[in-house]
Design an enzyme around this catalytic site. Structure first.
Site, short mmCIF file in Angstrom:
data_model
loop_
_atom_site.label_atom_id
_atom_site.label_comp_id
_atom_site.label_asym_id
_atom_site.label_seq_id
_atom_site.Cartn_x
_atom_site.Cartn_y
_atom_site.Cartn_z
N HIS A 1 -5.24 -1.21 6.01
CA HIS A 1 -4.80 0.09 7.00
C HIS A 1 -5.29 -0.19 8.17
O HIS A 1 -6.58 0.56 9.31
CB HIS A 1 -4.05 1.39 6.38
CG HIS A 1 -5.78 1.63 6.28
ND1 HIS A 1 -7.10 2.21 5.87
CD2 HIS A 1 -5.47 2.97 5.15
CE1 HIS A 1 -7.25 2.80 5.47
NE2 HIS A 1 -6.81 3.71 4.27
N HIS B 1 0.39 -1.14 0.33
CA HIS B 1 0.17 0.51 -0.23
C HIS B 1 0.87 1.10 0.51
O HIS B 1 1.06 1.76 0.75
CB HIS B 1 -1.40 0.08 1.23
CG HIS B 1 -1.65 0.90 1.34
ND1 HIS B 1 -2.98 1.31 1.90
CD2 HIS B 1 -2.24 2.65 0.79
CE1 HIS B 1 -3.86 1.96 1.79
NE2 HIS B 1 -2.63 2.65 0.97
N ASP C 1 -8.97 2.38 -1.93
CA ASP C 1 -8.75 2.92 -1.48
C ASP C 1 -8.58 5.20 -1.24
O ASP C 1 -8.72 5.68 -1.63
CB ASP C 1 -7.13 3.00 -0.85
CG ASP C 1 -6.24 3.95 0.15
OD1 ASP C 1 -6.71 3.17 1.47
OD2 ASP C 1 -5.10 4.28 0.14
N ARG D 1 1.17 9.08 -6.30
CA ARG D 1 1.35 10.17 -6.82
C ARG D 1 1.19 10.24 -8.36
O ARG D 1 0.92 11.79 -8.69
CB ARG D 1 2.11 11.55 -6.38
CG ARG D 1 1.98 10.96 -4.63
CD ARG D 1 0.14 11.14 -3.95
NE ARG D 1 0.36 11.28 -2.99
CZ ARG D 1 -0.35 10.82 -1.85
NH1 ARG D 1 -1.94 10.30 -2.57
NH2 ARG D 1 -0.91 11.54 -1.01
N ASP E 1 0.94 2.54 3.73
CA ASP E 1 -0.25 3.60 3.49
C ASP E 1 1.14 4.84 3.58
O ASP E 1 0.82 6.26 3.88
CB ASP E 1 -0.51 3.71 4.37
CG ASP E 1 -1.70 4.98 3.74
OD1 ASP E 1 -2.52 4.99 3.20
OD2 ASP E 1 -2.49 5.19 4.56
N ASN F 1 -5.75 9.11 7.55
CA ASN F 1 -6.47 8.39 7.47
C ASN F 1 -6.26 7.24 7.47
O ASN F 1 -6.06 6.37 6.27
CB ASN F 1 -8.03 9.57 6.39
CG ASN F 1 -8.95 8.13 6.53
OD1 ASN F 1 -9.26 7.73 7.57
ND2 ASN F 1 -9.56 8.38 5.97
N HIS G 1 1.10 5.03 -1.74
CA HIS G 1 0.89 6.35 -2.90
C HIS G 1 2.23 6.87 -3.90
O HIS G 1 2.56 7.60 -2.99
CB HIS G 1 0.23 7.40 -2.56
CG HIS G 1 -1.13 6.64 -1.92
ND1 HIS G 1 -2.09 6.20 -2.02
CD2 HIS G 1 -1.53 5.99 -0.25
CE1 HIS G 1 -3.63 5.94 -1.61
NE2 HIS G 1 -2.78 5.73 0.07
#
Lengths: 467, 333
Positions: free
Chosen positions: A244, A66, A159, A70, A344, A317, A68
């Site tokens: 998560h 997991h 997600d 971008r 995350d 979050n 990101h």
């Protein structure tokens, strides 16, 4: 000296090898020639004298379920190239990229574009792309799941914008299951927890922040599991992965569902294990130090508050939760309820964080600090080293399934895929030491144990620590 | 005139962002300072002009007449050069960043920045960038330090005028805070200051508007000063020495937290009958602006036990004292 992307030659002698593939750890030596793991030897007797788990350790390269990255759309925060560089610095040799880019990765062309960007980056770190569950991540209709499967996605996830419609979620689970791929769900009832600035609890009350109740996660997990139980009757290959998880109650539900034989896996993040909501108030101690006899300590009483409150790097979050929930995440990691640790990794440009707390983007740039936080738990005697390594290697590999990634472990004759860490060396987390473009880490200015010396992916150099 | 000055205490803060970091001695400095200012306030004269030439800018992201004017009057009485900036709530979301604004105001000569913002914690963001002093004039649900200090000052003058303001001068006194504590920065800041002065504080309101306070009450303010949380209005009022009604915002109904204003007024409004169950002569406070007929009945709001207008006058004296202390800390070597 070998450059990034080139085959490595390595002679590691007298290190502590951790092989989660066989469950063995101990003193040993490794030889890599032309990128291939030529030999692995376990040392015994006098040859092993003085080698222990507190010095240099060698483990299979880490797998992140997991992250990101971008790209496309927010290259100021991260690019695939910078993200893979950050991953290698964190000891990760395989990274699963979430599809919440701009535009989202919800068609096969976008999957292929991400793969090309990874190829062009020159990094040997494997990129595995996750496709969106719904078109545009809007939660209204299914994305072309089959097309994206052919383009090579590792699974599907909306997600950040959980699939609110139960009917659509059910369809996605069945459809993805028939393709042999897992659905990674961010379990949150947004009508309940949406807009939350902090975990609902003592800290949110004192700081006057809008609280996101644990129940918003728990009810979503309960829904997902109930639907999964229905779906697997018709689609036995359906697989649900809950990412998560951050509450003890949700982890209990997963524990029970697995005992009942449901095909569900889950992960916890390093920050939900090691940090807690008191960091929003300016405390900077590990979650296991913030708890006493199972109950949270009051940071205002303890003098634990050492930084200004409302640091937006702590906004994430799911939110950082009470130390009791962090302890539950750690317990789930120890007992195996949590199959994996996923970072995350959520890098943000400064402009999205240098704002009022309530307006700040959610997320922690965490792929480079994940191993350090877990090793801190190991150092504190809270987590066996082997479990930490399993949760970073064989655990996530099992979640991905199939032959997506080589099975983590030391197997002679295969391309080397490993990380070398000096556990005794502490390193300062700072904008200068992070390779990610996102410097949004609450750990800035602090020290973590375990300096990554070397990462090798598929036999090629991914990262080497500066001398 | 000062009362039993807390001699050994020095003021340690360049900013006033919250009351949680104030020691009893520092609270005493503010209260004693305010007492000295009251003559100035009453006389309408400029004082010793300790802020002569100092640029004080009020930056308000939320509408507020009384707090802004109170700060402005306080700063002018000390000789400061005051600039008022009202930022529409829309500019917060329009991408005009708070930090840009703070840097601009500093370049325009602001040395003290009085900030009101709808977001909890916003003054901390400003303080991280601003070279001078930041005064929190109310941030979201979080804190309203000068309001709590003026409330405390008012109680001191009425209930224990001869006591050391740095000591537990409200020990044995009961203060009931009624209404929407959940959204109230006034309630939160008062919990810190009132318990610091030794008061027994009761938070009372409908269950939906005191959510979360029960867990805080158990451990206590600062982890050591318990207070009481209840939905039982009669219990909260019984033998109270002071009653503070909080403003009820209309939005609480649309958020599903209350059935109606009328039901709130019927069940929790501070009426003359209910007030009579408190200690005779109990003080009535309200941070303003009041919704008369909702959280407080008009004859209570304007009745003999009300000190609401005194609170307003005391607010100027307390803010003068705060500005003077902060300015001294700002220019200290």
């Amino acid at each position: 000296m070998t450059e990034v992307g080139h085959p490595v030659e390595l002679d590691i002698s007298r290190a502590w090898l951790v092989d989660p593939g066989t469950g063995r750890e101990g003193p040993g030596e490794l030889v890599v020639r032309g990128g291939v793991l030529e030999s692995v030897g376990w040392l015994e007797g006098t040859a092993a004298a003085g080698v222990d788990a507190t010095g240099v350790i060698v483990a299979p390269g880490f797998i992140d379920l997991h992250a990101h990255l971008r790209e496309p759309g927010n290259e100021a925060a991260e690019t695939i190239a910078s993200g893979l560089g950050a991953a290698a610095h964190g000891g990760f040799t395989t990274v699963c990229a979430m599809p919440n880019t701009e535009p989202p990765i919800d068609v096969s062309a976008a999957v292929l574009a991400a793969a090309s960007a990874a190829e062009a980056s020159g990094s040997p770190v494997r990129l595995r792309v996750l496709g969106a569950v719904t078109a545009g991540r809007r939660g209204e209709s299914l994305a072309p799941l089959g097309d994206m499967a052919e383009a090579g996605v590792a699974g599907y996830s909306d997600d950040g914008a959980p699939v609110a419609s139960a009917v659509l979620f059910r369809s996605a689970l069945a459809y993805a299951g028939s393709l042999g791929l897992p659905l990674l769900d961010h379990a949150e009832d947004v009508s309940h927890g949406g807009g939350g600035e902090a975990a609902d609890g003592l800290i949110s009350t004192v700081l006057g922040l809008r609280g996101s109740p644990p129940a918003a996660e728990v009810t979503a997990v309960a829904r997902d599991l109930a639907i999964l139980a229905d779906v697997v009757r018709d689609v036995p290959t359906a697989r649900l992965h809950l990412t998560h998880l951050s509450t003890g109650a949700a982890l209990d539900l997963v524990r029970r569902a697995r005992a009942a034989g449901l095909p569900v896996t889950c992960d916890v993040t390093p920050h939900h294990v090691a940090l807690s909501d008191e960091w929003l108030a300016g405390a900077r101690r590990f979650a296991w130090d913030a708890i006493d006899d199972g109950r949270r300590r009051d940071p205002w009483r303890d003098g634990a508050i050492v930084a200004p409150p409302y640091d937006t790097s702590t906004r994430v979050n799911p939110p950082l939760r009470a130390p009791e929930d962090a302890a539950a995440c750690l317990a789930a990691l120890v007992d195996g309820t949590a199959d994996a640790v996923a970072t995350d990794h959520a890098p943000h440009a400064e402009i999205d964080k240098a704002v009022e707390f309530g307006l700040a983007a959610n997320g922690i740039s965490g792929i480079e600090t994940a191993a350090g936080l877990l090793l801190a738990a190991v150092d504190a005697g809270r987590l066996p080293l082997l479990r930490a390594i399993e949760a970073l290697t064989t655990g996530p590999a099992r979640v991905l399934g199939r032959d997506d990634v080589p099975a983590p472990g030391f197997v002679e004759g295969r391309p080397a895929d490993l990380v070398v860490i000096d556990r005794a060396a502490r390193w300062a987390v700072s904008p200068e030491t992070l390779a990610s473009r996102g410097r949004n880490s609450p750990l800035l200015g602090l020290e973590l144990p375990g300096r990554v010396l070397l990462s090798v992916a598929g036999g090629r150099l991914a990262y080497r620590a500066p001398d | 005139m000062t009362v039993a000055a807390a001699t050994a205490t020095a003021w340690r803060h360049r900013h006033l962002l919250d009351v949680d970091v104030l020691s009893p001695g520092e609270i005493g400095l503010v209260l004693n300072g305010a007492l000295g200012m009251t003559e100035v306030v009453a006389g309408g004269s400029a004082r010793t002009a300790t802020l002569r030439g100092v640029g004080v800018t009020t930056l308000f992201y939320e509408a507020s007449t009384r707090t802004r004017v109170s700060f402005e009057v306080a700063a002018r009485r000390l000789g400061a050069e005051v600039v008022n900036v009202t930022a529409g709530a829309s500019s917060v979301t329009k991408g005009e960043s708070l930090l840009d604004t703070v840097r601009t105001l500093e370049a325009l000569g602001a040395r003290m920045l009085v900030i009101r913002h709808s977001g909890s914690g916003a003054p901390y963001l400003a303080a991280g960038q601003f070279g001078g002093s930041v005064v929190n004039a109310g941030d979201g649900r979080h804190a309203h330090p000068t309001q709590a200090l003026l409330d405390l000052y008012t109680l001191w003058r009425h209930l224990a005028p001869d006591a050391d303001p740095a000591g537990p001068f409200l020990a044995g006194r009961k203060v009931a805070i009624l209404g929407d504590a959940l959204h109230s920065r006034v309630a939160r800041s008062n919990l810190w200051t009132l318990t610091s002065a030794g008061a027994a504080v009761w938070i009372c309101g409908p269950a939906t508007l005191i959510d979360g306070f029960g867990a805080w009450a158990t451990g206590g303010i600062g982890g050591s000063r318990p207070f009481t949380v209840t939905t039982d209005l009669a219990a909260a009022l019984a033998d109270a020495d002071a009653v503070m009604a909080l403003r009820l915002q209309r939005e609480r109904m649309t958020a599903g937290l209350l059935p109606s204003l009328a039901e709130y007024a019927a069940r929790y409004g501070l009426t003359r009958d209910r007030l009579s169950t408190a200690r005779p002569g109990a003080l009535v406070l309200h941070p303003g602006p009041m919704n008369e007929g909702v959280e407080i009945a008009p004859d209570v709001a304007n009745g003999p036990q009300s000190v609401v207008t005194e609170q307003v006058a005391n607010g100027v004296a307390v803010r003068m004292a705060v500005l003077e202390l902060l300015n001294a800390a700002r220019i200290a070597p």
